[in-house]
Design a protein around this motif. Sequence first.
Motif, PDB file in Angstrom:
ATOM      1  N   GLY A  48       0.784  -1.228   0.000  1.00 46.45           N
ATOM      2  CA  GLY A  48       0.000   0.000   0.000  1.00 46.45           C
ATOM      3  C   GLY A  48       0.806   1.263   0.000  1.00 46.45           C
ATOM      4  O   GLY A  48       0.235   2.355  -0.120  1.00 46.45           O
ATOM      5  N   SER A 188      -2.115   6.232   2.249  1.00 39.82           N
ATOM      6  CA  SER A 188      -2.557   5.058   1.498  1.00 39.82           C
ATOM      7  C   SER A 188      -2.592   3.805   2.369  1.00 39.82           C
ATOM      8  O   SER A 188      -3.250   2.830   2.013  1.00 39.82           O
ATOM      9  N   PRO A 191      -6.568   3.493   7.642  1.00 38.78           N
ATOM     10  CA  PRO A 191      -7.929   2.938   7.544  1.00 38.78           C
ATOM     11  C   PRO A 191      -8.788   3.787   6.619  1.00 38.78           C
ATOM     12  O   PRO A 191      -8.516   4.975   6.404  1.00 38.78           O
ATOM     13  N   GLY A 192      -9.829   3.190   6.083  1.00 37.87           N
ATOM     14  CA  GLY A 192     -10.664   3.874   5.112  1.00 37.87           C
ATOM     15  C   GLY A 192     -11.258   5.170   5.620  1.00 37.87           C
ATOM     16  O   GLY A 192     -11.284   6.176   4.896  1.00 37.87           O
ATOM     17  N   TRP A 193     -11.721   5.189   6.877  1.00 40.18           N
ATOM     18  CA  TRP A 193     -12.348   6.405   7.402  1.00 40.18           C
ATOM     19  C   TRP A 193     -11.332   7.545   7.547  1.00 40.18           C
ATOM     20  O   TRP A 193     -11.654   8.701   7.294  1.00 40.18           O
ATOM     21  N   PHE A 195      -8.514   7.835   5.739  1.00 41.46           N
ATOM     22  CA  PHE A 195      -8.159   8.268   4.386  1.00 41.46           C
ATOM     23  C   PHE A 195      -9.234   9.189   3.828  1.00 41.46           C
ATOM     24  O   PHE A 195      -8.927  10.217   3.208  1.00 41.46           O
ATOM     25  N   GLY A 196     -10.512   8.838   4.059  1.00 35.58           N
ATOM     26  CA  GLY A 196     -11.597   9.685   3.577  1.00 35.58           C
ATOM     27  C   GLY A 196     -11.580  11.060   4.227  1.00 35.58           C
ATOM     28  O   GLY A 196     -11.816  12.071   3.563  1.00 35.58           O
ATOM     29  N   SER A 198      -8.974  12.591   5.320  1.00 34.50           N
ATOM     30  CA  SER A 198      -7.814  13.339   4.827  1.00 34.50           C
ATOM     31  C   SER A 198      -8.080  14.019   3.480  1.00 34.50           C
ATOM     32  O   SER A 198      -7.383  14.960   3.116  1.00 34.50           O
ATOM     33  N   ARG A 199      -9.094  13.571   2.738  1.00 37.75           N
ATOM     34  CA  ARG A 199      -9.379  14.164   1.431  1.00 37.75           C
ATOM     35  C   ARG A 199      -9.839  15.613   1.563  1.00 37.75           C
ATOM     36  O   ARG A 199      -9.783  16.367   0.575  1.00 37.75           O
TER      37      ARG A 199
END
Length: 250
Positions: A48, A188, A191-193, A195-196, A198-199
């Motif tokens: 990743g 990268s 965890p998904g939450w 990363f989201g 951080s957008r």
Amino acid sequence: MTTWLIFRRSLRQSLRNPAWVLIGVFQPLVYLALFGPLLIPVVESTPGFPPGDAWQVFVPALVVQQVVFGTLFVGFGLIAELRAGVIDRMRVTPVSRTALLLGRALKDVVVLVLQSVLLVLIALPFGLRAPLGGVLLALALVAVAGLAMSCASYALALRLKSEEALGPVFNTFGLPLLLLSGVLLPLSVAPGWLFGLSRANPFAHIVEAERALFRGDLADPAVLLGAGATAVLLVLCVTWGIRTFHRESA
């Protein structure tokens, strides 16, 4: 012309004490020496991670860290000048209020770029290898981001007019900006939450663009996204800064 005069005055003040340029590189240098080597086995064994070696991942992030913890704190100098009456004396002159802001901010950009160049040069013996064209574009992107953050810092300082208020505000927002930008570890692998989340942080996109440029991957979509995030940040912060200087200096 007035912007150039304010820029020269601010630059002369910095040149009288050039130690601050080196002090600004000290913290990233500590990360480079003590944290960078730990990333080498992590990059090789953890799926990743972005493309490139450990130094192409870490050094461009440290350059962005210079923006967050360098130009973000320049407002303290403006408060000192307010207290000393320097700003009040300038207000009674014909000098443009926009020049009062941009002249100082451009000086901060010069210092930031110089610190970034020193950091890249110091990273070369550690093992950094990056194409010159990509590094130059990365430095240009950092310069624009630094101009934006410098304007924001001065605007906030002029509104608050107090180190006691300014420090907690910077610490409250600076740390989340740093952690959600992926400076220490790429997002990268988050965890998904996380990363989201951080957008929503423009510095996350700037860090990813810097890493792509240091790899020489100019066609990476992250470069365009990072440039767009930087442009939006510049417009918002410079507009806020100019309006604040005109309103507070009226």
